[in-house]
Write a protein that holds these residues in place. Structure first.
Motif, PDB file in Angstrom:
ATOM      1  N   UNK A  35       0.924  -1.524   0.156  1.00  0.00           N
ATOM      2  CA  UNK A  35      -0.352   0.001  -0.056  1.00  0.00           C
ATOM      3  C   UNK A  35       0.496   1.032   0.131  1.00  0.00           C
ATOM      4  N   UNK A  36       2.212   0.927  -0.175  1.00  0.00           N
ATOM      5  CA  UNK A  36       3.283   1.941  -0.294  1.00  0.00           C
ATOM      6  C   UNK A  36       3.616   2.710  -1.423  1.00  0.00           C
ATOM      7  N   UNK A  37       3.069   3.912  -2.190  1.00  0.00           N
ATOM      8  CA  UNK A  37       4.020   4.237  -3.266  1.00  0.00           C
ATOM      9  C   UNK A  37       5.287   4.231  -3.498  1.00  0.00           C
ATOM     10  N   UNK A  38       5.892   3.947  -2.191  1.00  0.00           N
ATOM     11  CA  UNK A  38       7.483   4.289  -2.914  1.00  0.00           C
ATOM     12  C   UNK A  38       7.929   3.115  -2.588  1.00  0.00           C
ATOM     13  N   UNK A  39       7.264   2.003  -2.260  1.00  0.00           N
ATOM     14  CA  UNK A  39       7.835   0.817  -2.733  1.00  0.00           C
ATOM     15  C   UNK A  39       7.552   0.000  -4.193  1.00  0.00           C
ATOM     16  N   UNK A  40       9.008  -0.863  -4.528  1.00  0.00           N
ATOM     17  CA  UNK A  40       8.779  -1.608  -5.634  1.00  0.00           C
ATOM     18  C   UNK A  40       9.140  -2.302  -5.454  1.00  0.00           C
ATOM     19  N   UNK A  41       8.365  -3.421  -6.743  1.00  0.00           N
ATOM     20  CA  UNK A  41       7.960  -4.921  -6.240  1.00  0.00           C
ATOM     21  C   UNK A  41       9.043  -5.491  -6.873  1.00  0.00           C
ATOM     22  N   UNK A  42      10.077  -5.827  -6.246  1.00  0.00           N
ATOM     23  CA  UNK A  42      11.379  -6.204  -7.411  1.00  0.00           C
ATOM     24  C   UNK A  42      11.612  -8.059  -6.496  1.00  0.00           C
ATOM     25  N   UNK A  43      13.052  -7.766  -6.865  1.00  0.00           N
ATOM     26  CA  UNK A  43      13.222  -9.065  -6.516  1.00  0.00           C
ATOM     27  C   UNK A  43      13.756  -8.524  -4.910  1.00  0.00           C
ATOM     28  N   UNK A  44      14.678  -8.118  -4.421  1.00  0.00           N
ATOM     29  CA  UNK A  44      14.984  -7.312  -3.448  1.00  0.00           C
ATOM     30  C   UNK A  44      13.689  -7.302  -1.978  1.00  0.00           C
ATOM     31  N   UNK A  45      12.271  -6.928  -3.093  1.00  0.00           N
ATOM     32  CA  UNK A  45      11.439  -6.839  -2.318  1.00  0.00           C
ATOM     33  C   UNK A  45      10.856  -8.065  -1.679  1.00  0.00           C
ATOM     34  N   UNK A  46      11.018  -8.806  -3.049  1.00  0.00           N
ATOM     35  CA  UNK A  46      10.735 -10.849  -2.087  1.00  0.00           C
ATOM     36  C   UNK A  46      11.506 -11.192  -1.446  1.00  0.00           C
ATOM     37  N   UNK A  47      12.675 -11.328  -1.008  1.00  0.00           N
ATOM     38  CA  UNK A  47      13.272 -11.668  -0.460  1.00  0.00           C
ATOM     39  C   UNK A  47      13.167 -11.005   1.002  1.00  0.00           C
ATOM     40  N   UNK A  48      12.835  -9.737   1.277  1.00  0.00           N
ATOM     41  CA  UNK A  48      12.968  -8.899   2.635  1.00  0.00           C
ATOM     42  C   UNK A  48      11.531  -9.854   2.631  1.00  0.00           C
ATOM     43  N   UNK A  49      10.219  -9.949   2.274  1.00  0.00           N
ATOM     44  CA  UNK A  49       9.172 -11.032   3.005  1.00  0.00           C
ATOM     45  C   UNK A  49       9.883 -11.785   3.004  1.00  0.00           C
ATOM     46  N   UNK A  50      10.364 -12.728   2.280  1.00  0.00           N
ATOM     47  CA  UNK A  50      10.901 -14.082   2.589  1.00  0.00           C
ATOM     48  C   UNK A  50      11.584 -14.044   4.056  1.00  0.00           C
ATOM     49  N   UNK A  51      12.450 -13.093   4.004  1.00  0.00           N
ATOM     50  CA  UNK A  51      13.601 -13.190   5.338  1.00  0.00           C
ATOM     51  C   UNK A  51      12.292 -13.218   6.317  1.00  0.00           C
ATOM     52  N   UNK A  52      11.707 -12.306   6.247  1.00  0.00           N
ATOM     53  CA  UNK A  52      10.816 -11.192   6.964  1.00  0.00           C
ATOM     54  C   UNK A  52       9.817 -12.916   8.330  1.00  0.00           C
ATOM     55  N   UNK A  53       8.860 -13.395   6.586  1.00  0.00           N
ATOM     56  CA  UNK A  53       8.486 -14.676   7.006  1.00  0.00           C
ATOM     57  C   UNK A  53       9.051 -16.016   8.304  1.00  0.00           C
ATOM     58  N   UNK A  54      10.106 -16.135   7.589  1.00  0.00           N
ATOM     59  CA  UNK A  54      11.144 -17.008   7.853  1.00  0.00           C
ATOM     60  C   UNK A  54      11.430 -16.870   9.629  1.00  0.00           C
ATOM     61  N   UNK A  55      12.155 -15.606  10.082  1.00  0.00           N
ATOM     62  CA  UNK A  55      12.174 -15.393  11.151  1.00  0.00           C
ATOM     63  C   UNK A  55      11.016 -15.170  12.063  1.00  0.00           C
ATOM     64  N   UNK A  56      10.092 -14.728  12.107  1.00  0.00           N
ATOM     65  CA  UNK A  56       8.168 -14.664  13.020  1.00  0.00           C
ATOM     66  C   UNK A  56       8.469 -16.137  13.360  1.00  0.00           C
ATOM     67  N   UNK A  57       8.948 -17.593  12.821  1.00  0.00           N
ATOM     68  CA  UNK A  57       8.491 -18.493  13.300  1.00  0.00           C
ATOM     69  C   UNK A  57       9.599 -18.853  14.112  1.00  0.00           C
ATOM     70  N   UNK A  58      11.116 -18.239  14.126  1.00  0.00           N
ATOM     71  CA  UNK A  58      12.313 -19.327  14.595  1.00  0.00           C
ATOM     72  C   UNK A  58      11.027 -19.176  16.302  1.00  0.00           C
TER      73      UNK A  58
END
Ligand code: SAH
Length: 401
Positions: free
Chosen positions: A67-90
């Motif tokens: 919902x953030x206009x400044x964000x770019x939905x690129x590979x780095x964005x997906x990498x961040x999402x995947x890492x955040x999800x994995x970290x939340x399950x620690x």
């Protein structure tokens, strides 16, 4: 970059950060986006609302990434999402090696399911947006977890609604073995990621299995003997093994699938519990009636049926089925006995499920308390802005004198 322009006054849900855009809300699309491409979502007045994945074949015509206009939905964005999800399950890793790593909308990647079983990951791509980043997601998952391999089990019926083919193959790394062994709260389970339900195991019932294990242990402490329990719709024996681990004297388990029961038996052997387990291949509706007629009694009954209502159209029929098994399950209990009862039908919400179970209690003429509630574990979080994510609910009942 394509723009998706909404019809007049259709931006309300997006302003509340609900991630779905239905076909009926779309006024027009500029450019020529391919399935899965990122589109800019605008109100009819041209106001920026979200970045979303275009899905022309689905009634969910687009699902939001951001919902953030400044964000770019690129590979780095997906990498961040995947890492955040994995970290939340620690925090769960101390208890189990079977964990849902990515739960679609809740983790900001609509339509992507990722489950971890030990060194192996299983994916389900259920949206055009996730599907079009398949290779990238496979690679990011390997990097974020150090897994040996990622197996794609994209056979869910929802794929057809998205216009996607069924697919079952190794997506990254090595091919997983026929049976993967996991351990959850001290119990070992074999998981078949190729033919098992969902991705192979009902990871979502972890907290309820632990409650069953604890109930069996408590029973033994209080009564000085192990409980006699009945596990209906046992599948590969999840609840049965948890009860046996807790110290149940005997667990009778019922399922109509021979394949599931074969896995369940192997699971009992894996833990050295086979002497206290009985496995019945039968229809639960019939088995409950027969046991009731034969005057059988159990200290604990578990009812964890498949999804009886696949949509709102089937709620009435599902309600009758839930009521039937709950009534007959209650009749197998005496004062002090407990019922763990569940519904994984999203179309039957918490309130309706309670009403259905109350209907069964009324017809039983028994005095019954609700002493607890069950739901999916912390790795299946409910995104508060997307209530559709809630599906699994359960109640713990005690029969009173
Ligand atoms: N409680 C299980 C999950 C249940 S899945 C767990 O915690 O792992 C639903 C199971 O119900 C499946 O194994 C399916 O084979 C079984 N099933 C579906 N309809 C049935 C019926 N009418 N009688 C017996 N088993 C049934």
């Amino acid at each position: 970059m394509a723009d998706l322009i909404l019809k007049k006054a259709k931006e309300k849900s997006l302003l509340r950060r609900h991630p779905w855009i239905y076909d009926t809300a779309v006024q027009r699309v500029t450019g020529d986006p391919k399935p899965g491409d990122t589109v800019r979502v605008l109100s009819d007045k041209g106001r920026f609302l979200a970045w979303a994945a275009w899905s022309p074949a689905s009634t969910l015509r687009a699902r939001c990434w951001s919902w953030n206009e400044e964000e770019t939905i690129d590979d780095a964005w997906f990498e961040r999402k995947v890492r955040e999800a994995v970290a939340a399950r620690e925090p769960l890793r101390a208890r189990t090696s079977a964990i849902r790593l990515i739960f679609g909308e809740a983790d900001g990647i609509p339509g992507l399911i990722v489950d971890q079983y030990g060194d192996w990951l299983v994916t389900q791509f259920q949206s055009a947006g996730a599907e079009s980043r398949r290779e990238l997601i496979g690679r990011l998952l390997m990097e974020a977890t150090g897994a040996k391999g990622v197996f794609d089990r994209s056979d869910a019926a929802t794929r057809r609604r998205e216009g996607l083919e069924i697919r079952m193959e190794t997506l990254a790394g090595e091919e997983p073995p026929a049976v993967i062994e996991v351990e959850e709260d001290g119990v070992r389970y074999g998981v078949d990621v190729r033919v098992g339900h969902k991705t192979g195991f009902y990871i979502d019932q972890r907290e309820s299995r632990l409650a069953a294990q604890q109930a069996a242990a408590e029973f033994r402490r209080i009564h000085g003997r192990g409980m006699r329990a009945l596990n209906c719709f046992c599948y590969t024996g999840g609840f049965s093994l948890a009860l046996l681990k807790g110290g149940a004297e005997e667990v009778v388990s019922v399922d109509s699938s021979e394949e599931a029961l074969a896995m369940a038996r192997a699971n009992a052997e894996r833990n050295g519990f086979e002497g206290r387990a009985a496995w019945l291949c039968d229809d639960v509706f019939a088995a409950l009636r027969r046991m009731r007629d034969e005057g059988e009694h159990f200290d604990l009954v578990i009812l964890d049926p498949p999804k009886f209502a696949s949509s709102h159209y089937h709620v009435d029929r599902a309600a009758r089925a839930y009521k039937d098994i709950n009534l007959n399950g209650l009749k197998l209990l005496e004062p002090g006995g407990e019922l763990f009862t569940f519904s994984c039908s999203g179309a039957v919400d918490v309130d309706l499920f309670q009403k259905i179970v109350a209907g069964a209690v009324i017809d039983s003429h028994m005095n019954v308390w609700a002493t607890g509630r069950f739901g999916a574990g912390a790795d299946h979080p409910l995104l508060m802005t997307c209530p559709e994510g809630e599906y699994l609910k359960g109640m713990r009942l005690t029969v009173r004198p």
